[in-house]
Design an enzyme around this catalytic site. Sequence first.
Site, PDB file in Angstrom:
ATOM      1  N   HIS A  34     -37.173  79.665 -19.044  1.00 38.73           N
ATOM      2  CA  HIS A  34     -37.270  79.427 -20.488  1.00 38.73           C
ATOM      3  C   HIS A  34     -36.430  80.441 -21.267  1.00 38.73           C
ATOM      4  O   HIS A  34     -35.656  80.070 -22.157  1.00 38.73           O
ATOM      5  CB  HIS A  34     -38.726  79.495 -20.947  1.00 38.73           C
ATOM      6  N   ARG A  69     -27.103  82.077 -27.429  1.00 31.94           N
ATOM      7  CA  ARG A  69     -26.058  83.081 -27.162  1.00 31.94           C
ATOM      8  C   ARG A  69     -25.081  82.444 -26.181  1.00 31.94           C
ATOM      9  O   ARG A  69     -24.404  81.494 -26.527  1.00 31.94           O
ATOM     10  CB  ARG A  69     -26.694  84.378 -26.627  1.00 31.94           C
ATOM     11  N   GLU A  71     -44.938  74.066 -27.226  1.00 34.38           N
ATOM     12  CA  GLU A  71     -44.634  74.983 -26.125  1.00 34.38           C
ATOM     13  C   GLU A  71     -45.755  74.862 -25.112  1.00 34.38           C
ATOM     14  O   GLU A  71     -46.921  75.120 -25.436  1.00 34.38           O
ATOM     15  CB  GLU A  71     -44.479  76.428 -26.620  1.00 34.38           C
ATOM     16  N   TYR A 100     -36.754  84.787 -38.121  1.00 37.35           N
ATOM     17  CA  TYR A 100     -37.194  85.679 -37.040  1.00 37.35           C
ATOM     18  C   TYR A 100     -36.478  87.020 -36.958  1.00 37.35           C
ATOM     19  O   TYR A 100     -36.987  87.948 -36.344  1.00 37.35           O
ATOM     20  CB  TYR A 100     -37.153  84.951 -35.686  1.00 37.35           C
TER      21      TYR A 100
HETATM   22 MN    MN Z   1     -44.921  80.616 -27.267  1.00 38.43          MN
END
Ligand code: MN
Length: 377
Positions: free
Chosen positions: A95, A104, A161, A206
């Site tokens: 992940h 990236r 998730e 973030y």
């Molecule tokens: Mn998570």
Amino acid sequence: MVVDLAELADAGLLDRMGIERTALKSATLNAMLKSGKEGIRRLRARLSELLRTENSEIRDNAALLHRALIPIGSATMHLPVHVGDYTDFYSSRQHAYNVGCMFRDPANALMPNWLHLPVGYHGRASSIVVSGTPIRRPMGQYKPSPEAAPEFGASRQLDMELEVGFITFDGNELGERITTAEAEDRIFGSVLFNDWSARDIQAWEYVPLGPFLGKNFGSSMSAWIVTLDALEPFRIPSPVQEPAVLPYLQQNGEHHFDIQLEAGITPADGKETVICRTNFKNMYWSMAQQLAHHTVNGCNVRAGDLMASGTISGDTPESYGSLLELAWKGTKPLKLADGTERKFILDGDRVVIRGHCEKDGVRIGFGAVEGTILPAR
Ligand code: MN
């Protein structure tokens, strides 16, 4: 069938466990968890004894049998613990690698710290809900494109998730730490967990402090907690960690678990499509290492804390644990059984995560964690 511990406690069948009746009758398991690993072990052994065919204590008591054993379909499940603190890790290598490739480049996909420590962040406990609770699509700020000015609106990139979390016993006093050798004795058991994520809100907010409103609008937890003792038969060798980790993160023996996991999406009025099949063995860092790392600075852990694994992705595209990865940032939309496509989750979609362990004819179910997306407002 569901066994109602409150009824067994009232009948006096769970005395001498070292656990107060009030703890067994409480709306959450937190008070019971105060009895620690040894207390829960005694309770589990006693329940196993009571439920044996040859044991008559419940079997021959028709009134108690009727009150204490409830068909699972007629039970309404609630959040099993009051989660005091919630931490989310990022411990599946595939992940972390996939996300690194997308945002990236493959050569520098893993951040320099990733192989040296279990990366994590402090999540929000107040918005953790039990399986079945609808989740409202969040409003927030995002940028429609990298060059555009930020806008406010309903998230257009709502994601799931697939994670497995663990619930702790009282762990350590503030200023003390838990070693990898001690860690599993401070873990009560495991749950299925969906860390719903608004990728567009997350991407804009973030930097530099990490996830915030893109995550804390809701997280779904299964109603069932599978004790670590029940998972014993499903231990598997931990992966070789190269480069070698610092001594406080080193561990001997098998600290990973074979838990089969899958996720599906059911559109409103539609049929379910399984979108992912993965396994808890795809973790690089073990639960013991996560807990040792979490407390190495003296941070205290309390009964009922939740630590989640991070998205669990395997090494094949069908085993990726988020839509971000499954549809590769929207470039490879998923085809559902009803012919529609998904880059991210739509209003009305029901997302379910299931888990089980199976070996030598023994099967342990985790049940499911599910939630349906309501339109933003
Ligand atoms: Mn998570």
